[in-house]
Design a protein around this motif. Sequence first.
Motif, PDB file in Angstrom:
ATOM      1  N   ALA A 309     -56.847   0.153 -40.623  1.00  0.00           N
ATOM      2  CA  ALA A 309     -56.784   0.323 -39.050  1.00  0.00           C
ATOM      3  C   ALA A 309     -57.130  -0.863 -38.175  1.00  0.00           C
ATOM      4  O   ALA A 309     -56.634  -1.159 -37.015  1.00  0.00           O
ATOM      5  N   ASN A 312     -54.909  -3.675 -38.575  1.00  0.00           N
ATOM      6  CA  ASN A 312     -53.685  -3.263 -37.596  1.00  0.00           C
ATOM      7  C   ASN A 312     -53.832  -3.739 -36.092  1.00  0.00           C
ATOM      8  O   ASN A 312     -52.982  -3.893 -35.493  1.00  0.00           O
ATOM      9  N   ALA A 313     -55.060  -3.047 -35.678  1.00  0.00           N
ATOM     10  CA  ALA A 313     -55.166  -2.938 -34.123  1.00  0.00           C
ATOM     11  C   ALA A 313     -55.265  -4.362 -33.515  1.00  0.00           C
ATOM     12  O   ALA A 313     -54.726  -4.748 -32.410  1.00  0.00           O
ATOM     13  N   SER A 354     -60.288   0.263 -33.806  1.00  0.00           N
ATOM     14  CA  SER A 354     -58.811   0.564 -33.985  1.00  0.00           C
ATOM     15  C   SER A 354     -58.399   1.394 -32.801  1.00  0.00           C
ATOM     16  O   SER A 354     -57.263   1.789 -32.562  1.00  0.00           O
ATOM     17  N   THR A 355     -59.389   1.596 -31.850  1.00  0.00           N
ATOM     18  CA  THR A 355     -59.258   2.318 -30.726  1.00  0.00           C
ATOM     19  C   THR A 355     -59.308   1.512 -29.532  1.00  0.00           C
ATOM     20  O   THR A 355     -60.469   1.029 -29.350  1.00  0.00           O
ATOM     21  N   ALA A 377     -45.565   6.079 -32.875  1.00  0.00           N
ATOM     22  CA  ALA A 377     -46.834   6.582 -32.520  1.00  0.00           C
ATOM     23  C   ALA A 377     -46.762   7.985 -31.960  1.00  0.00           C
ATOM     24  O   ALA A 377     -45.691   8.366 -31.443  1.00  0.00           O
ATOM     25  N   GLU A 387     -52.691   8.349 -38.755  1.00  0.00           N
ATOM     26  CA  GLU A 387     -51.265   7.735 -37.985  1.00  0.00           C
ATOM     27  C   GLU A 387     -51.816   7.458 -36.663  1.00  0.00           C
ATOM     28  O   GLU A 387     -53.141   7.599 -36.302  1.00  0.00           O
ATOM     29  N   THR A 388     -51.009   6.530 -36.023  1.00  0.00           N
ATOM     30  CA  THR A 388     -51.164   5.924 -34.663  1.00  0.00           C
ATOM     31  C   THR A 388     -51.083   7.069 -33.520  1.00  0.00           C
ATOM     32  O   THR A 388     -49.953   7.743 -33.573  1.00  0.00           O
ATOM     33  N   SER A 419     -55.193   4.914 -30.539  1.00  0.00           N
ATOM     34  CA  SER A 419     -55.585   4.698 -31.773  1.00  0.00           C
ATOM     35  C   SER A 419     -54.712   4.228 -32.916  1.00  0.00           C
ATOM     36  O   SER A 419     -53.794   5.071 -33.129  1.00  0.00           O
ATOM     37  N   ILE A 420     -55.148   3.167 -33.180  1.00  0.00           N
ATOM     38  CA  ILE A 420     -54.018   2.654 -34.498  1.00  0.00           C
ATOM     39  C   ILE A 420     -54.133   3.118 -35.639  1.00  0.00           C
ATOM     40  O   ILE A 420     -55.554   3.268 -35.855  1.00  0.00           O
ATOM     41  N   GLY A 421     -53.410   3.565 -36.401  1.00  0.00           N
ATOM     42  CA  GLY A 421     -53.550   4.039 -37.661  1.00  0.00           C
ATOM     43  C   GLY A 421     -53.481   2.881 -38.702  1.00  0.00           C
ATOM     44  O   GLY A 421     -53.435   1.962 -38.757  1.00  0.00           O
ATOM     45  N   LEU A 428     -45.408  -0.910 -36.019  1.00  0.00           N
ATOM     46  CA  LEU A 428     -46.122  -0.183 -34.657  1.00  0.00           C
ATOM     47  C   LEU A 428     -45.687  -1.325 -33.581  1.00  0.00           C
ATOM     48  O   LEU A 428     -45.469  -0.977 -32.505  1.00  0.00           O
TER      49      LEU A 428
END
Length: 439
Positions: A309, A312-313, A354-355, A377, A387-388, A419-421, A428
């Motif tokens: 996560a 990804n973020a 990731s947030t 998302a 999950e995002t 919040s990225i998952g 995304l």
Amino acid sequence: MARETNEKGSDSGNTTPRRRAKADIREVGGRRLQPSTLMMGHGYDPMLSEGALKPPIFLTSTFVFESAAAGKRHFEGVTGKRPGGAEGLVYSRFNGPNQEILEDRLGIWEDAEEALSFSSGMSAIATVMLASVRPGDTIIHSSPLYAATETLIGKILGRFGVHWLDFPAGATRAEIDAVMMRAASGRVAMIYLESPANPTNALVDVEAVRASRDATFPAEARPPIIIDNTFLGPLWQKPLIHGADMVIYSLTKYAGGHSDLVAGGAVGSKAVIDPVRAMRNTIGTILDPHSAWMLLRSLETLELRMTRAGENAAKVCAWLRDHPKVERLNYLGFLDEGSRQADIFNRHCTGAGSTFSLYLKGGEREAFAFLDALKIAKLAVSLGGTETLASHPAAMTHLSVPDARKAALDIGDNLVRISIGVEDAGDLIADFEQALDMV
């Protein structure tokens, strides 16, 4: 925390299948085992549960004592009549096998002496505060806080004569000192921090807070420093090593990680945890065994999920940063070099999380249009799941906060918390691109 047993699984007169005889292995060949390894079995011996690889779920309200004397000993520990806590299992409002194994593992991430599990993050916060405050006390806290925490302090505890003073999350040492001095004329029950702050992502300088407290209060009257570490912990920030006395978690978030349970946790020294345990025993805010068992499952993949996560973020935020419809981005990976926030981050954190907070150009209309257009998302509150998720704090989690205070805390109508998952980062980005096209 779960206690040692002999080879037959007997613990001070109370025989239970979950007691461990050989499951406290913390090093191999002189190498200290890492938390990600210990999550696979620490605190549990399969041979004490019919060889089951994973702990069973112990759905029972009460536990049978081997003798009346054993029952007396256990109740002496649970009620505090005898120091040291319970020697065995008593009743599910006090302890249970799944909860004790979970608490063993929670403490490992921050090398904490003790840990407790609760029925939610807010029940953890409420139990900690109820164990500490008296009428007339003051709680010093950073701002902003999660809205329910602010409500608990300002409205609920306020009805019982508890006062509060606050300082902004990014406050300097001088600003923190000023608040400490204002509060020092009376009894301060605790210094309560939230870092990063919800929902602005602003960091608190825990080391400065510790130094200010120690300089302001005599040793015998120093209030504990308690911090909500939900946004970055336990992987990217470990506040105990920077001066906090207790760390609180909404285990619903990264620890649970699948948006399928609600739970809370607290870790710290035995001295600060024991009064909270006594309060939890009284008011019954312990986590249920099924949720504890689900958390044991989730902790096995905590490092993997948080790492993915976080990666990804970083990719998503790099794309969002220069988008023409984005006013600014409060992401910890983009702090201005040389700024106070960057200094705190470099000393306290090992990852950006990731947030993050996305401020769109415009207001509520633009924010709602963006949220309503998302395809991958999910439009939902919470964070830290696989999950995002995206939400609108001003109209959702912080709706109850007065408008003037929201403005002062930078919780505007154009703010979207994301919040990225663990989905594919490219997917995304494509989702955010098409949603921004609708703004």
